[in-house]
Design a protein around this motif. Structure first.
Motif, PDB file in Angstrom:
ATOM      1  N   PRO A 138      11.739 -14.062  -0.648  1.00 41.81           N
ATOM      2  CA  PRO A 138      13.076 -14.595  -0.892  1.00 41.81           C
ATOM      3  C   PRO A 138      13.205 -16.096  -0.649  1.00 41.81           C
ATOM      4  CG  PRO A 138      13.218 -12.533   0.311  1.00 41.81           C
ATOM      5  CD  PRO A 138      11.760 -12.907   0.255  1.00 41.81           C
ATOM      6  N   THR A 139      12.527 -16.610   0.358  1.00 41.25           N
ATOM      7  CA  THR A 139      12.585 -18.053   0.622  1.00 41.25           C
ATOM      8  C   THR A 139      11.944 -18.832  -0.520  1.00 41.25           C
ATOM      9  OG1 THR A 139      12.544 -17.662   3.008  1.00 41.25           O
ATOM     10  CG2 THR A 139      11.944 -19.872   2.254  1.00 41.25           C
ATOM     11  N   ALA A 140      10.807 -18.347  -1.009  1.00 39.81           N
ATOM     12  CA  ALA A 140      10.140 -18.999  -2.138  1.00 39.81           C
ATOM     13  C   ALA A 140      11.002 -18.926  -3.389  1.00 39.81           C
ATOM     14  CB  ALA A 140       8.778 -18.360  -2.385  1.00 39.81           C
ATOM     15  N   ALA A 141      11.645 -17.782  -3.607  1.00 46.37           N
ATOM     16  CA  ALA A 141      12.514 -17.621  -4.777  1.00 46.37           C
ATOM     17  C   ALA A 141      13.662 -18.621  -4.738  1.00 46.37           C
ATOM     18  CB  ALA A 141      13.043 -16.192  -4.849  1.00 46.37           C
ATOM     19  N   ARG A 142      14.296 -18.747  -3.584  1.00 45.19           N
ATOM     20  CA  ARG A 142      15.422 -19.683  -3.462  1.00 45.19           C
ATOM     21  C   ARG A 142      14.962 -21.126  -3.597  1.00 45.19           C
ATOM     22  NH1 ARG A 142      16.786 -15.714   0.385  1.00 45.19           N
ATOM     23  NH2 ARG A 142      18.573 -14.502  -0.305  1.00 45.19           N
ATOM     24  N   ASP A 143      13.784 -21.437  -3.065  1.00 47.65           N
ATOM     25  CA  ASP A 143      13.246 -22.790  -3.187  1.00 47.65           C
ATOM     26  C   ASP A 143      12.956 -23.135  -4.649  1.00 47.65           C
ATOM     27  OD1 ASP A 143      12.134 -25.318  -2.138  1.00 47.65           O
ATOM     28  OD2 ASP A 143      10.237 -24.498  -2.884  1.00 47.65           O
ATOM     29  N   LEU A 144      12.341 -22.217  -5.363  1.00 46.41           N
ATOM     30  CA  LEU A 144      12.060 -22.466  -6.779  1.00 46.41           C
ATOM     31  C   LEU A 144      13.351 -22.630  -7.570  1.00 46.41           C
ATOM     32  CD1 LEU A 144       9.088 -20.085  -7.634  1.00 46.41           C
ATOM     33  CD2 LEU A 144       9.071 -22.586  -7.613  1.00 46.41           C
ATOM     34  N   LEU A 145      14.330 -21.821  -7.281  1.00 46.41           N
ATOM     35  CA  LEU A 145      15.607 -21.932  -7.977  1.00 46.41           C
ATOM     36  C   LEU A 145      16.277 -23.272  -7.666  1.00 46.41           C
ATOM     37  CD1 LEU A 145      17.214 -20.295  -9.967  1.00 46.41           C
ATOM     38  CD2 LEU A 145      18.354 -19.167  -8.056  1.00 46.41           C
ATOM     39  N   ALA A 146      16.183 -23.729  -6.428  1.00 43.97           N
ATOM     40  CA  ALA A 146      16.734 -25.036  -6.058  1.00 43.97           C
ATOM     41  C   ALA A 146      16.018 -26.160  -6.808  1.00 43.97           C
ATOM     42  CB  ALA A 146      16.637 -25.255  -4.546  1.00 43.97           C
ATOM     43  N   ARG A 147      14.697 -26.043  -6.931  1.00 38.79           N
ATOM     44  CA  ARG A 147      13.932 -27.064  -7.675  1.00 38.79           C
ATOM     45  C   ARG A 147      14.322 -27.066  -9.154  1.00 38.79           C
ATOM     46  NH1 ARG A 147       8.870 -28.399  -5.136  1.00 38.79           N
ATOM     47  NH2 ARG A 147       8.643 -29.897  -6.818  1.00 38.79           N
ATOM     48  N   ALA A 148      14.539 -25.883  -9.713  1.00 44.14           N
ATOM     49  CA  ALA A 148      14.956 -25.786 -11.115  1.00 44.14           C
ATOM     50  C   ALA A 148      16.335 -26.418 -11.316  1.00 44.14           C
ATOM     51  CB  ALA A 148      14.965 -24.324 -11.563  1.00 44.14           C
ATOM     52  N   ARG A 149      17.229 -26.180 -10.380  1.00 45.54           N
ATOM     53  CA  ARG A 149      18.573 -26.786 -10.474  1.00 45.54           C
ATOM     54  C   ARG A 149      18.487 -28.305 -10.365  1.00 45.54           C
ATOM     55  NH1 ARG A 149      20.756 -21.950  -6.999  1.00 45.54           N
ATOM     56  NH2 ARG A 149      21.955 -20.835  -8.591  1.00 45.54           N
ATOM     57  N   GLU A 150      17.628 -28.765  -9.488  1.00 40.95           N
ATOM     58  CA  GLU A 150      17.472 -30.206  -9.292  1.00 40.95           C
ATOM     59  C   GLU A 150      16.967 -30.895 -10.565  1.00 40.95           C
ATOM     60  OE1 GLU A 150      14.262 -32.648  -6.784  1.00 40.95           O
ATOM     61  OE2 GLU A 150      15.627 -31.462  -5.535  1.00 40.95           O
ATOM     62  N   VAL A 151      15.936 -30.357 -11.188  1.00 42.68           N
ATOM     63  CA  VAL A 151      15.357 -30.984 -12.374  1.00 42.68           C
ATOM     64  C   VAL A 151      16.262 -30.821 -13.598  1.00 42.68           C
ATOM     65  CG1 VAL A 151      13.924 -29.061 -13.190  1.00 42.68           C
ATOM     66  CG2 VAL A 151      13.184 -31.412 -13.580  1.00 42.68           C
ATOM     67  N   ARG A 152      17.106 -29.802 -13.577  1.00 39.58           N
ATOM     68  CA  ARG A 152      18.062 -29.587 -14.675  1.00 39.58           C
ATOM     69  C   ARG A 152      18.903 -30.841 -14.921  1.00 39.58           C
ATOM     70  NH1 ARG A 152      22.299 -25.185 -13.135  1.00 39.58           N
ATOM     71  NH2 ARG A 152      22.756 -26.821 -11.646  1.00 39.58           N
ATOM     72  N   ALA A 153      19.167 -31.600 -13.881  1.00 37.30           N
ATOM     73  CA  ALA A 153      19.964 -32.826 -14.009  1.00 37.30           C
ATOM     74  C   ALA A 153      19.290 -33.855 -14.914  1.00 37.30           C
ATOM     75  CB  ALA A 153      20.219 -33.429 -12.628  1.00 37.30           C
ATOM     76  N   ASN A 154      17.986 -33.739 -15.117  1.00 39.21           N
ATOM     77  CA  ASN A 154      17.254 -34.687 -15.966  1.00 39.21           C
ATOM     78  C   ASN A 154      17.195 -34.264 -17.429  1.00 39.21           C
ATOM     79  OD1 ASN A 154      16.669 -36.201 -13.677  1.00 39.21           O
ATOM     80  ND2 ASN A 154      14.765 -35.105 -13.312  1.00 39.21           N
ATOM     81  N   ALA A 155      17.765 -33.117 -17.756  1.00 39.96           N
ATOM     82  CA  ALA A 155      17.692 -32.607 -19.127  1.00 39.96           C
ATOM     83  C   ALA A 155      18.259 -33.619 -20.120  1.00 39.96           C
ATOM     84  CB  ALA A 155      18.437 -31.285 -19.246  1.00 39.96           C
ATOM     85  N   TYR A 156      17.624 -33.678 -21.270  1.00 42.48           N
ATOM     86  CA  TYR A 156      18.111 -34.497 -22.383  1.00 42.48           C
ATOM     87  C   TYR A 156      18.635 -33.515 -23.419  1.00 42.48           C
ATOM     88  CZ  TYR A 156      18.221 -37.711 -26.326  1.00 42.48           C
ATOM     89  OH  TYR A 156      18.619 -38.456 -27.415  1.00 42.48           O
TER      90      TYR A 156
END
Length: 152
Positions: free
Chosen positions: A14-32
């Motif tokens: 669960p900790t890894a899952a939440r961390d990966l989801l947080a990283r995905a949300r973070e990089v989403r801000a860079n979407a073009y």
């Protein structure tokens, strides 16, 4: 769990899952995404512990757009990673699952049909888990090519 053929959430910590989801949300801000305005982020966990992120990159010639998942896979492969433990994908909404498109499902299947796929969810855990293979039944993969070539 949603109707996306869930697999047991115990397949990833669960900790890894939440961390990966947080990283995905973070990089989403860079979407073009000036055309669809549908921003997507992905975070791919390699077997060696590295995390490769990707966001969608659209193009005025729509067919030339790159999805977040394929950007992450491309980055990982270009850095030598070939084995993956999980991928998290998030779209514009914080708690709505965002399943990969068909092309991304096929590309992800190439690298791990059983790979856990983590998406945001309104449930108590804040995420849900399915597998790439569950989202692409009857997928065409490397084993099928080997069969057609006499097991080579």
């Amino acid at each position: 769990m949603s109707a996306l053929s869930p697999s047991p959430s115990s397949s990833i910590d669960p900790t890894a899952a939440r961390d990966l989801l947080a990283r995905a949300r973070e990089v989403r801000a860079n979407a073009y995404a000036p055309y669809s305005r549908f921003h997507v982020g992905a975070a791919l966990l390699a077997a060696d512990g590295r995390v490769f992120t990707g966001c969608n990159v659209e193009n005025a010639s729509y067919g030339l757009a790159n999805c977040a998942e394929r950007v992450a896979i491309g980055k990982a492969v270009s850095e030598g990673a070939r084995e993956f433990l999980a991928i998290a994908v998030t779209g514009p909404e914080e708690v709505t699952p965002c399943a990969p498109c068909g092309a991304c499902r096929q590309v992800l299947y190439e690298f791990g049909p059983d790979m856990p796929l983590i998406m945001p969810s309104p449930g108590p855990d804040g995420y849900e888990v399915t597998s790439v293979g569950a989202l692409l039944p009857g997928a065409f993969g490397p084993a099928r090519l080997a069969e057609s070539q006499g097991g080579k």
